[in-house]
Design an enzyme around this catalytic site. Structure first.
Site, PDB file in Angstrom:
ATOM      1  N   TYR A 159     -21.522  26.722 -21.751  1.00 14.42           N
ATOM      2  CA  TYR A 159     -21.417  27.908 -22.234  1.00 14.42           C
ATOM      3  C   TYR A 159     -21.094  28.563 -20.992  1.00 14.42           C
ATOM      4  CZ  TYR A 159     -26.064  28.365 -20.183  1.00 14.42           C
ATOM      5  OH  TYR A 159     -27.158  28.227 -19.417  1.00 14.42           O
ATOM      6  N   ARG A 181     -15.469  27.477 -13.254  1.00 18.07           N
ATOM      7  CA  ARG A 181     -16.630  26.290 -13.642  1.00 18.07           C
ATOM      8  C   ARG A 181     -16.918  25.942 -15.052  1.00 18.07           C
ATOM      9  NH1 ARG A 181     -22.833  28.682 -12.621  1.00 18.07           N
ATOM     10  NH2 ARG A 181     -22.449  29.539 -14.440  1.00 18.07           N
ATOM     11  N   ARG A 234     -21.511  13.949 -40.924  1.00 16.63           N
ATOM     12  CA  ARG A 234     -23.038  13.807 -39.336  1.00 16.63           C
ATOM     13  C   ARG A 234     -22.464  11.936 -38.848  1.00 16.63           C
ATOM     14  NH1 ARG A 234     -27.750  12.613 -37.865  1.00 16.63           N
ATOM     15  NH2 ARG A 234     -28.712  13.423 -36.131  1.00 16.63           N
ATOM     16  N   HIS A 265     -23.685  10.652 -35.106  1.00 19.29           N
ATOM     17  CA  HIS A 265     -23.237  11.187 -33.177  1.00 19.29           C
ATOM     18  C   HIS A 265     -22.301  11.102 -32.679  1.00 19.29           C
ATOM     19  CE1 HIS A 265     -27.796  10.460 -34.670  1.00 19.29           C
ATOM     20  NE2 HIS A 265     -28.312  10.969 -33.774  1.00 19.29           N
ATOM     21  N   LYS A 287     -22.687  22.649 -17.565  1.00 21.28           N
ATOM     22  CA  LYS A 287     -23.151  24.217 -18.374  1.00 21.28           C
ATOM     23  C   LYS A 287     -23.706  23.783 -19.570  1.00 21.28           C
ATOM     24  CE  LYS A 287     -24.139  29.048 -17.726  1.00 21.28           C
ATOM     25  NZ  LYS A 287     -25.547  29.269 -17.172  1.00 21.28           N
ATOM     26  N   GLU A 347     -34.161  23.627  -9.205  1.00 25.62           N
ATOM     27  CA  GLU A 347     -33.449  25.081  -9.990  1.00 25.62           C
ATOM     28  C   GLU A 347     -34.765  25.751 -10.858  1.00 25.62           C
ATOM     29  OE1 GLU A 347     -30.276  24.889 -11.830  1.00 25.62           O
ATOM     30  OE2 GLU A 347     -30.449  23.099 -13.026  1.00 25.62           O
ATOM     31  N   LEU A 367     -27.610  23.004 -11.451  1.00 24.26           N
ATOM     32  CA  LEU A 367     -26.328  23.625 -12.015  1.00 24.26           C
ATOM     33  C   LEU A 367     -26.048  24.559 -11.332  1.00 24.26           C
ATOM     34  CD1 LEU A 367     -24.497  24.805 -14.246  1.00 24.26           C
ATOM     35  CD2 LEU A 367     -25.519  27.113 -14.313  1.00 24.26           C
TER      36      LEU A 367
HETATM   37  N1  PDD Z   1     -28.411  31.088 -16.366  1.00 25.86           N
HETATM   38  N2  PDD Z   1     -29.496  26.968 -13.240  1.00 25.86           N
HETATM   39  C1  PDD Z   1     -29.619  27.349 -14.615  1.00 25.86           C
HETATM   40  C2  PDD Z   1     -30.117  26.151 -15.221  1.00 25.86           C
HETATM   41  C3  PDD Z   1     -29.325  28.103 -14.939  1.00 25.86           C
HETATM   42  O1  PDD Z   1     -28.728  28.444 -15.848  1.00 25.86           O
HETATM   43  C4  PDD Z   1     -28.171  28.914 -13.981  1.00 25.86           C
HETATM   44  C5  PDD Z   1     -27.698  30.584 -14.757  1.00 25.86           C
HETATM   45  C6  PDD Z   1     -28.167  29.086 -12.603  1.00 25.86           C
HETATM   46  C7  PDD Z   1     -27.410  30.124 -12.213  1.00 25.86           C
HETATM   47  O2  PDD Z   1     -26.311  30.352 -12.564  1.00 25.86           O
HETATM   48  P1  PDD Z   1     -25.292  32.039 -11.865  1.00 25.86           P
HETATM   49  O3  PDD Z   1     -25.418  32.263 -11.509  1.00 25.86           O
HETATM   50  O4  PDD Z   1     -23.707  30.865 -12.862  1.00 25.86           O
HETATM   51  O5  PDD Z   1     -25.756  32.036 -13.048  1.00 25.86           O
HETATM   52  C8  PDD Z   1     -28.781  27.784 -12.201  1.00 25.86           C
HETATM   53  C9  PDD Z   1     -27.518  31.916 -17.138  1.00 25.86           C
HETATM   54  C10 PDD Z   1     -28.138  33.551 -16.640  1.00 25.86           C
HETATM   55  C11 PDD Z   1     -27.534  32.252 -18.374  1.00 25.86           C
HETATM   56  O6  PDD Z   1     -27.793  31.007 -19.051  1.00 25.86           O
HETATM   57  O7  PDD Z   1     -28.300  32.750 -18.830  1.00 25.86           O
END
Ligand code: PDD
Length: 286
Positions: free
Chosen positions: A33, A52, A107, A109, A153, A185, A209
């Site tokens: 996403y 990204r 289904r 895997h 992501k 993070e 991320l």
């Molecule tokens: N999440 N790390 C993680 C695990 C995240 O899910 C996010 C952002 C970030 C920051 O990334 P960015 O600056 O590109 O938003 C770091 C979004 C906001 C979400 O999942 O809603």
């Protein structure tokens, strides 16, 4: 246009959009996403988010279903009629459902079949950062138990949502994650600390991320404010003993963290460096 969604090229009323039960996103979290903030009806750092998105698709071996031109057209057509001024656009791409299920295999895997890639989008209102009060939030810390491909992501957010729910139950906004005594993070943010006027954040790796906001803060905001920056790992002790802590993400921009595991950072108030970075940041979101 409040409750509209985009699904595979068509815009629907939210309640009318349907995806298959056999979509691999639904069965296996086999998808990625992206989340793009819009401030005053303008996308913020759209190119970086698109980049990204492409990289996430590549890392899970999913062919990009659209060209860049098609993506931007779809995004524009969909968001053009948004009645919100400040919102985020959520984009999800999953490997989809099998093209043919006449063999009775619904289904499995391993992704061995031909699938119909599913692209969906919706948007949701957020605060205008200019008008937002920069108030420190509480965080807890937790062991980072995610797989080691956190740079994708991925829509597989079971650990992140589990940890963030625990945080919420403790009255905290975020759970800051620790792997081998290193702060990686937050569950939905990147983490920065300030000690003796030096800002630190973890380097890009498979363990975090690569936040679009993180890069913007590093490459633009910190430079503009003339702060010193070290891109290197730091421990839980360094986190707890720092002068200021802030997190970054697309919906919050820069957010001070003033209580961690019930311990106050900077007497529980937002520090000066964080405040100044925020001020510079919002000049770009006008
Ligand atoms: N999440 N790390 C993680 C695990 C995240 O899910 C996010 C952002 C970030 C920051 O990334 P960015 O600056 O590109 O938003 C770091 C979004 C906001 C979400 O999942 O809603």
């Amino acid at each position: 246009m409040k409750n509209k969604v985009f699904l595979n090229g068509t815009i629907y009323n939210a309640k009318d959009a349907k995806v298959s039960l056999f979509d691999r996103g639904y069965l296996f979290s086999d998808g990625i996403y992206e989340l793009i903030p819009y401030f005053n009806s303008k996308p913020f750092l759209l190119e970086d988010h698109y980049k990204r998105l492409q990289e996430s698709l590549k890392m899970i071996g999913l062919e990009n279903p659209y060209t860049k031109k098609e993506w931007f057209k779809n995004i524009n057509d969909f968001t053009n009629n948004s009645e919100y001024k400040n919102y985020y656009l959520y984009i999800q791409v999953t490997r989809g459902a099998p093209k043919d299920i006449s063999d009775g295999v619904l289904r499995e895997h391993a992704a061995t079949k031909n699938y119909i890639t599913a692209v969906s989008m919706f948007y949701s209102e957020i605060d205008n950062l200019q008008e937002k009060n920069i108030i420190g939030k509480k965080s807890i810390t937790m062991e980072d138990k995610r797989w080691k491909k956190c740079n994708i992501k991925s829509i597989s957010l079971l650990f992140n949502s589990y940890a963030k729910t625990l945080a919420y139950k403790e009255g905290a906004y975020e759970a800051i994650l620790i792997r081998d005594d290193v702060i990686t993070e937050g569950c939905s943010s990147n983490v920065f600390i300030v000690k003796n006027n030096i800002i630190k954040t973890a380097p890009k790796s498979n363990l975090i991320l690569p936040g679009v906001t993180r890069s913007f803060v590093i490459e633009k905001i910190i430079k503009e404010n003339g702060n010193k920056l070290l891109i290197e790992n730091f421990s839980k002790n360094e986190l707890l003993e720092s002068d200021e802590v802030f997190i970054t993400n697309s919906t919050q921009g820069i957010l001070p963290i003033t209580i961690i595991d019930n311990m106050k950072i900077n007497e529980g108030i937002c520090g000066e460096i964080t405040k100044e970075l925020y001020k510079t940041f919002i000049k770009y979101t006008g």
